[in-house]
Design an enzyme around this catalytic site. Structure first.
Site, mmCIF file in Angstrom:
data_model
loop_
_atom_site.group_PDB
_atom_site.id
_atom_site.type_symbol
_atom_site.label_atom_id
_atom_site.label_comp_id
_atom_site.label_asym_id
_atom_site.label_seq_id
_atom_site.Cartn_x
_atom_site.Cartn_y
_atom_site.Cartn_z
ATOM 1 N N GLY A 65 0.871 -1.242 -0.048
ATOM 2 C CA GLY A 65 -0.035 -0.054 -0.155
ATOM 3 C C GLY A 65 0.892 1.203 0.001
ATOM 4 N N GLY A 73 -2.053 -2.914 9.855
ATOM 5 C CA GLY A 73 -3.112 -1.561 10.335
ATOM 6 C C GLY A 73 -4.135 -1.586 9.570
ATOM 7 C CB ALA A 85 -2.744 -2.547 16.609
ATOM 8 C CG HIS A 93 -11.110 8.834 11.249
ATOM 9 N ND1 HIS A 93 -12.028 8.265 12.123
ATOM 10 C CD2 HIS A 93 -9.982 8.499 11.372
ATOM 11 C CE1 HIS A 93 -11.052 7.737 13.057
ATOM 12 N NE2 HIS A 93 -9.952 7.684 12.572
ATOM 13 C CE LYS A 139 -11.890 4.835 9.641
ATOM 14 N NZ LYS A 139 -10.874 3.969 9.460
ATOM 15 N N GLY A 199 -11.955 1.414 13.533
ATOM 16 C CA GLY A 199 -11.581 0.316 14.307
ATOM 17 C C GLY A 199 -11.104 0.579 15.422
HETATM 18 P P1 NAD Z 1 -5.434 4.635 1.374
HETATM 19 O O1 NAD Z 1 -6.555 4.153 0.457
HETATM 20 O O2 NAD Z 1 -4.590 5.717 1.279
HETATM 21 O O3 NAD Z 1 -4.194 3.531 0.840
HETATM 22 C C1 NAD Z 1 -4.488 1.974 0.508
HETATM 23 C C2 NAD Z 1 -3.489 1.586 -0.304
HETATM 24 O O4 NAD Z 1 -3.439 0.364 -0.531
HETATM 25 C C3 NAD Z 1 -3.836 2.461 -1.647
HETATM 26 O O5 NAD Z 1 -2.750 3.005 -2.194
HETATM 27 C C4 NAD Z 1 -4.403 1.155 -2.731
HETATM 28 O O6 NAD Z 1 -3.632 1.438 -3.981
HETATM 29 C C5 NAD Z 1 -3.211 0.085 -2.034
HETATM 30 N N1 NAD Z 1 -3.620 -1.265 -2.584
HETATM 31 C C6 NAD Z 1 -4.826 -1.685 -2.809
HETATM 32 N N2 NAD Z 1 -4.681 -3.026 -3.396
HETATM 33 C C7 NAD Z 1 -3.133 -3.366 -3.183
HETATM 34 C C8 NAD Z 1 -2.609 -4.289 -3.537
HETATM 35 N N3 NAD Z 1 -3.018 -5.722 -3.951
HETATM 36 N N4 NAD Z 1 -1.015 -4.295 -3.070
HETATM 37 C C9 NAD Z 1 -0.353 -3.483 -2.836
HETATM 38 N N5 NAD Z 1 -1.451 -2.261 -2.539
HETATM 39 C C10 NAD Z 1 -2.519 -2.144 -2.631
HETATM 40 O O7 NAD Z 1 -5.744 4.332 2.792
HETATM 41 P P2 NAD Z 1 -4.801 4.548 4.229
HETATM 42 O O8 NAD Z 1 -5.514 5.818 4.691
HETATM 43 O O9 NAD Z 1 -3.506 4.766 3.873
HETATM 44 O O10 NAD Z 1 -5.331 3.526 5.097
HETATM 45 C C11 NAD Z 1 -5.297 2.249 4.612
HETATM 46 C C12 NAD Z 1 -5.871 1.263 5.903
HETATM 47 O O11 NAD Z 1 -5.038 1.360 7.046
HETATM 48 C C13 NAD Z 1 -7.246 1.585 6.005
HETATM 49 O O12 NAD Z 1 -7.876 0.181 6.440
HETATM 50 C C14 NAD Z 1 -7.441 2.397 7.481
HETATM 51 O O13 NAD Z 1 -8.447 2.300 8.095
HETATM 52 C C15 NAD Z 1 -6.101 1.823 7.987
HETATM 53 N N6 NAD Z 1 -5.526 2.920 9.050
HETATM 54 C C16 NAD Z 1 -5.209 2.163 10.226
HETATM 55 C C17 NAD Z 1 -4.444 2.908 11.152
HETATM 56 C C18 NAD Z 1 -3.929 2.265 12.323
HETATM 57 O O14 NAD Z 1 -3.065 2.549 13.167
HETATM 58 N N7 NAD Z 1 -4.244 0.978 12.492
HETATM 59 C C19 NAD Z 1 -4.221 4.207 11.031
HETATM 60 C C20 NAD Z 1 -4.583 4.697 9.628
HETATM 61 C C21 NAD Z 1 -5.282 4.114 8.733
#
Ligand code: NAD
Length: 271
Positions: free
Chosen positions: A9, A97, A121, A154, A158, A164
């Site tokens: 990602g 994440g 987490a 958020h 989102k 979560g």
């Molecule tokens: P985002 O949409 O900006 O990024 C997700 C990325 O994954 C995109 O760039 C997409 O192209 C990529 N992707 C999709 N399929 C893929 C594949 N097969 N291989 C590689 N990459 C691929 O989203 P974001 O804001 O970065 O959030 C991502 C996730 O993390 C969400 O589920 C969000 O809720 C979560 N998150 C968790 C925390 C935490 O602390 N746990 C914090 C922030 C976001």
């Protein structure tokens, strides 16, 4: 020698924050940057794409082309299910994440923890994990006499709700009070709701603009109210926590930690 971390990602919001956190780390380094198949970024220089200056690392489109000690995955549920299976098949630890799993996907991901160390987490920031601890105390002291409501906000991009993190906060409170969150959670209210049932835990969601992540848990009693609030102002707080978790899973010179399901509270020594 620095621990080799792969980031999937990579072009996402968290992918960019992870690139920055890894550039700041002395103990970990980015060894693979993975984007979705078909992305125009495949082959581009990862350092240049993340605005940190050329680093000679070409972006790839699958884990098979990546060399790493630990994978950090902030993508989407179905992608994470496949990536966790890949890591389990290759005996490599994974930090997850991603949020928004349904029960089946979550079970599939957690099943891999029998084979590899896996840290999942809903929120990797140190402050939120401290809040989980504070919530246990608040629930123990006030939970039976207070109405409990959780409000989160958020950014407009989102895709899952409630967050979560809000659900994890609800779980901490419900577990402490011996309640089942699945039974007592109320998601939003409308119309003739009737009077509030003391046992319930209410959730409300705000979406808009560029809010990185805000959570407020209220314990509303007669004559007083306690609020435990967390506000994230930068994604770097999550990214630095995820890198810390990856280093913890990698375990240093003796080889990686035993297979199992860990969370950020384990990493911080709060469990
Ligand atoms: P985002 O949409 O900006 O990024 C997700 C990325 O994954 C995109 O760039 C997409 O192209 C990529 N992707 C999709 N399929 C893929 C594949 N097969 N291989 C590689 N990459 C691929 O989203 P974001 O804001 O970065 O959030 C991502 C996730 O993390 C969400 O589920 C969000 O809720 C979560 N998150 C968790 C925390 C935490 O602390 N746990 C914090 C922030 C976001």
């Amino acid at each position: 020698m620095a621990v080799k971390i792969a980031v999937t990602g990579f072009s996402g919001r968290m992918g960019r924050a992870l690139a920055e956190a890894l550039a700041l780390s002395e103990k970990a380094e980015i060894s693979a940057a993975i984007v979705r198949p078909g992305s125009s970024l495949v082959g581009a220089d990862a350092g240049e794409v993340s605005g940190l200056g050329r680093n000679g690392l070409a972006i790839v489109d699958c884990l098979e082309k990546a060399d790493f000690d630990v994978l950090i995955d902030f993508t989407a549920p179905q992608v994470t299910v496949d990536n966790a299976a890949y890591c389990a098949a290759h005996n490599l630890p994974i930090v997850i994440g991603t949020t928004g799993f349904d029960a089946e996907d979550k079970a599939s991901v957690l099943a891999q923890a029998e084979k590899i160390p896996l840290c999942l987490a809903s929120n990797f920031s140190t402050g939120v994990n401290l809040c989980f601890k504070l919530l246990e105390t608040a629930a123990r002291v006030m939970g039976e006499e207070a109405d409990i409501e959780i409000v989160e906000a958020h950014h407009r991009h989102k895709v899952d709700a409630p967050s979560g993190t809000a659900l994890s906060m609800g779980e901490v409170v419900a577990d402490t009070l011996g309640r089942d969150l699945g039974t007592v959670a109320v998601y939003g209210r409308e119309g003739q709701t009737g009077v509030r049932d003391r046992e319930t835990i209410g959730f409300a969601t705000v979406r808009g603009g560029d809010v990185v992540g805000e959570h407020s848990v209220m314990f509303l009693a007669e004559g007083e109210r306690v609020e435990i609030n967390h506000r994230a102002s930068s994604r770097l707080s999550f990214a630095r926590g995820a890198v810390r978790a990856a280093l913890w899973l990698s375990g240093g010179a003796e080889g990686h930690r035993a297979p199992g399901h860990y969370d950020m509270r384990d990493v911080l020594g709060l469990n």
